[in-house]
Scaffold this active site. Structure first.
Site, PDB file in Angstrom:
ATOM      1  N   ASP A 130       1.928   4.203   2.215  1.00  9.71           N
ATOM      2  CA  ASP A 130       1.879   4.507   3.641  1.00  9.71           C
ATOM      3  C   ASP A 130       0.977   5.741   3.832  1.00  9.71           C
ATOM      4  O   ASP A 130       0.547   6.370   2.858  1.00  9.71           O
ATOM      5  CB  ASP A 130       3.316   4.757   4.137  1.00  9.71           C
ATOM      6  CG  ASP A 130       3.437   4.670   5.638  1.00  9.71           C
ATOM      7  OD1 ASP A 130       2.787   3.804   6.240  1.00  9.71           O
ATOM      8  OD2 ASP A 130       4.183   5.485   6.209  1.00  9.71           O
ATOM      9  N   ASP A 178       0.848  -1.201   0.000  1.00  8.66           N
ATOM     10  CA  ASP A 178       0.000   0.000   0.000  1.00  8.66           C
ATOM     11  C   ASP A 178       0.881   1.247   0.000  1.00  8.66           C
ATOM     12  O   ASP A 178       2.089   1.157   0.166  1.00  8.66           O
ATOM     13  CB  ASP A 178      -0.895   0.025   1.253  1.00  8.66           C
ATOM     14  CG  ASP A 178      -0.076   0.115   2.535  1.00  8.66           C
ATOM     15  OD1 ASP A 178       0.976  -0.558   2.608  1.00  8.66           O
ATOM     16  OD2 ASP A 178      -0.454   0.856   3.445  1.00  8.66           O
TER      17      ASP A 178
END
Ligand SMILES: [Zn+2]
Length: 289
Positions: free
Chosen positions: A213, A211
């Protein structure tokens, strides 16, 4: 010394997948002066090489990043003849261009861990290994060649900020990590890479981007976000397995002794032999081979 082996350390879920690529499979519980490794080590033939796989977090993901027995894992692999280690772990991206689902061959670290033993030699002697290039440049170049030939979506190079966790960063911290020059954030590559260097093992780090952050504002709700993260990890893991399989089936020289990582202890032991703890050093003889 056993036949040279390529070690693989991976997170939960990777073990069963790696096992499917291996033949002549056995498993071994290895004890070390630093306790037991995280889990039984899976041994077998993987492509053109003997391989040894450790599940970093243990069975059932029982060890948090702060509790992983890093020293036992690296020592156990060295004892089994590992000279080259492929480490695999999930990370968050700190850069727009490093997209979830992609792979990164990290080549630098910023160490923010504070509650992990980071040397084999505590109490035995003062040992200062060179660590300016903390992953093996030679291996990374071989991996990069294979990712280009086989069109794996992989970034060659990236600075990994290793945090203690287990909580994720605050937004202020995430922005700070970006301003420091960090490209990735994770919790497990250190002290693993430092210990691999002390064990004179060539170490390459393959990061799976799960992902962005929290520096980047996420759209969508919590449940949607979690599903998205899991899908990204699945995609990155599939890419990673494909890449590791291609590596293990290549003819590249992954087990060379002719690498600076393989000689990291040559000038690193600074304590006068008379002042060293002879018994402790003797117990660590595996690392010097
Ligand atoms: Zn090396």
């Amino acid at each position: 010394m056993a036949e040279p082996v390529i070690g693989i350390i991976g997170g939960t879920g990777l073990g069963s997948a790696v096992r499917e690529y291996m033949t002549d499979v056995s498993s071994e519980q290895v004890d070390t002066p630093f306790g037991s490794a995280s889990d039984e080590i899976i041994l077998g033939k993987f492509g053109n090489y003997r391989a040894a796989f450790i599940n970093r977090h243990g069975s059932g993901h029982k060890y948090s990043p702060s509790r992983v027995p890093y020293a036992a894992n690296i020592y156990a692999l060295k004892k089994l003849g590992v000279r080259t280690l492929i480490s695999i772990g999930a990370v968050g991206s700190l850069r727009e261009q490093i997209q979830p689902g992609q792979l990164v061959l990290a080549d630098q670290f910023i160490d923010k861990t504070y509650s992990r033993a980071n040397t084999f030699f505590d109490g035995a002697a003062a040992v200062h290994c060179e660590f300016s290039h903390p992953t093996c440049d030679r291996l990374r170049a071989e991996f990069a060649k294979i990712t280009t030939q086989q069109k794996f979506n992989t970034h060659n190079g990236g600075c990994y900020v290793c945090m203690e966790g287990p909580q994720f960063s605050t937004r202020a911290e995430s922005l700070m990590h970006r301003s420091w020059g960090g490209d990735l954030i994770g919790m497990t590559a250190l002290p693993e890479a430092k210990l691999a260097r002390e064990a004179q093992i060539c170490y390459v780090l393959l990061c799976l981007v799960s992902d962005y952050d929290c520096w980047k504002e996420h759209s969508g709700d919590g449940e949607g976000l979690l599903a998205e993260i899991l899908a990204n990890i699945k995609q990155a893991t599939d890419n990673c397995l494909g890449l590791v399989n291609a590596v293990m089936n290549s003819q590249a020289e992954f087990l060379s002794n002719d690498c600076t990582c393989r000689k990291s202890l040559e000038k690193a032991l600074w304590t006068n032999p008379k002042q060293q703890d002879e018994e402790k050093i003797r117990k660590l003889s595996v690392l010097f081979k």
